[in-house]
Design an enzyme around this catalytic site. Structure first.
Site, mmCIF file in Angstrom:
data_model
loop_
_atom_site.group_PDB
_atom_site.id
_atom_site.type_symbol
_atom_site.label_atom_id
_atom_site.label_comp_id
_atom_site.label_asym_id
_atom_site.label_seq_id
_atom_site.Cartn_x
_atom_site.Cartn_y
_atom_site.Cartn_z
ATOM 1 N N CYS A 37 97.800 88.521 123.332
ATOM 2 C CA CYS A 37 98.255 87.876 124.569
ATOM 3 C C CYS A 37 97.132 87.167 125.328
ATOM 4 O O CYS A 37 97.154 85.956 125.497
ATOM 5 C CB CYS A 37 98.927 88.910 125.468
ATOM 6 S SG CYS A 37 100.464 89.575 124.801
ATOM 7 N N LYS A 67 102.752 85.107 135.470
ATOM 8 C CA LYS A 67 102.180 85.797 134.306
ATOM 9 C C LYS A 67 100.892 85.125 133.847
ATOM 10 O O LYS A 67 99.889 85.808 133.584
ATOM 11 C CB LYS A 67 103.200 85.811 133.160
ATOM 12 C CG LYS A 67 102.673 86.417 131.849
ATOM 13 C CD LYS A 67 102.236 87.862 132.026
ATOM 14 C CE LYS A 67 101.604 88.447 130.753
ATOM 15 N NZ LYS A 67 102.562 88.605 129.670
#
Length: 440
Positions: A259, A203
């Site tokens: 994010c 990720k």
């Protein structure tokens, strides 16, 4: 299967509703009683296309329920997903893992002797899973299953993901996760099985690569502005190279949200902790390039207003950090709007979904009920979130409402020739200005 999902924010609420859609019985868990009350009533506390319909469907059927009780959650399911946030720490660039730790500790305290699998989905620094596995030893097995959700497409990305990454240490843990995701896997989704560090890195590496690609084309925009070149043509030309590809090569005011910015900073900070800081030193420049585009937009706004924004009326189209979302966390649009306001301009903002969040966070700005209302009497219009609705606006109609039809397209999204033909002085980052065309 009976599943629990800890955390009912953007990730958790989406995951819980989608797991119910896949046929599981799901219990969502959160420490915020107001949020739980809203979800029980079928209301999503944020905007995400398609999610409210799923929530209403599965709360009505009884397949999806919510609680604040860790004891109830521990007894409910065999598989427990950890979906809480990992914001940037206030004292550094590192990730704040307090919420993750609190969930693991709270769940562990209520787990009995029955086999349990705790599955991390939160974005965490590499090494976190190993530490959490040690804390759960003797109570539950840990797996890591990173999320790859795009705001605005979160339901689609959960039900039809482009890949599943399963960080596991045993065949039973992998088999159990494959059972959870059986409908997704049967539909052809690729599965990558990995160890904990690799699963965690997938990720953060993906986000770092994406941020780098966006900042690369914005760096090229800086060069184009200095040389008179057109970054949109440049992007189109290099995008034909299959090794590069055209996606995310649209220059503009850069990325934001809850994010990408904090994740690349946390990744670089973790590399420093591991003694490999030089390997990710380029991410500091990626971040700097991204932030410079906001500064450049303010600078260009000031230039177009004759060197000063004092007393000017500026309309800002967009408040969310991206379209199809009401998320204003680290929104480039609102950051620019506030900077322009601080330089003395009267700023009016309109966004199709993020108005309530923007008003609460930035009450000093002005807000309009529509795009035409926002641009009325404006000396300058800034297009800063690429909502499809803005692309469909009639530039001739808007031009008539402004004090001066002059626009900066901060997203490289609008048809500059169309706006110029409608009487607008059109500017976009990294592209030559298009002077307004006098209409007959």
């Amino acid at each position: 299967m009976r599943l629990t999902v800890f955390g009912t924010g953007y990730l958790g609420a989406t995951h819980a509703a989608c797991m119910a859609e896949l046929g599981h019985d799901v219990l969502g868990v959160d420490v915020d009683p107001d949020k739980i009350a809203a979800l029980r009533a079928g209301r999503v506390p944020f905007y995400e296309p398609g999610l409210e319909e799923l929530l209403a469907k599965h709360t009505a059927s009884g397949r999806l329920r919510f609680t604040t009780s860790y004891e109830e959650a521990a007894a409910f399911g065999r598989v427990h997903f950890v979906c809480v946030g990992t914001p940037q720490r206030k004292d550094s660039d590192a990730a704040d893992l307090r919420h993750v730790d609190a969930v693991v500790d709270g769940l562990r305290a209520h787990l009995g002797d029955a086999p349990a699998l705790v599955v991390g989905k939160s974005t965490v620094p590499v090494g976190t899973a190993e530490r959490l596995a040690e804390r759960l030893e003797g109570k539950a097995e840990l797996a890591w299953n990173p999320e790859f959700l795009r705001e605005g497409f979160a339901v689609q990305d959960t039900l039809r993901p482009d890949r599943l990454v399963l960080g596991v240490r045993s065949e039973p843990a992998e088999a159990l996760l494959r059972e959870v995701y059986a409908p997704v896997i049967d539909a052809g989704t690729p599965v990558v099985t990995a160890d904990f560090p690799t699963a965690e890195l997938v990720k953060t590496a993906a986000n770092a690569f994406l941020a780098t690609k966006i900042s690369f084309i914005n760096a090229m925009a800086e060069v184009c502005e200095a040389t008179g070149a057109d970054v949109s043509v440049l992007a189109r030309a290099i995008g034909h190279d299959e090794r590069i590809g055209s996606r995310f090569l649209r220059a503009g005011i850069g990325f934001g949200g809850g994010c990408l910015p904090k994740d690349i900073r946390a990744f670089a900070a973790r590399a420093e902790e591991l003694g490999t800081g030089r390997s990710l030193a380029f991410l500091r420049e990626v971040d700097a390039i991204n932030l410079r585009r906001r500064e450049r937009t303010v600078e260009l706004s000031r230039e177009l207003c004759g060197g000063s924004l004092e007393g000017k009326r500026v309309a800002v189209l967009g408040a969310a950090f991206k379209p199809d979302s009401d998320d204003i966390r680290d929104s480039p649009a609102l950051d620019i709007a506030c900077r322009i306001h601080l330089q003395g301009a009267e700023v009016t903002v309109f966004d199709p979904e993020a108005m309530d969040n923007a008003r609460k966070a930035y009450p000093a700005l002005g807000y309009a009920v529509s795009a035409p209302d926002a641009v009325r009497g404006a000396d300058l219009v800034l297009h800063l979130t690429e909502w499809p609705q803005f692309g469909a606006l009639d530039p001739a109609e808007l031009a008539a409402a402004t004090a001066r039809p002059r626009i900066i397209d901060g997203r490289g999204f609008l048809d500059g020739a169309r706006w110029a033909a409608a009487g607008w002085e059109f500017h976009a980052l990294g592209r030559p200005a298009q002077p307004r065309q006098e209409r007959p």
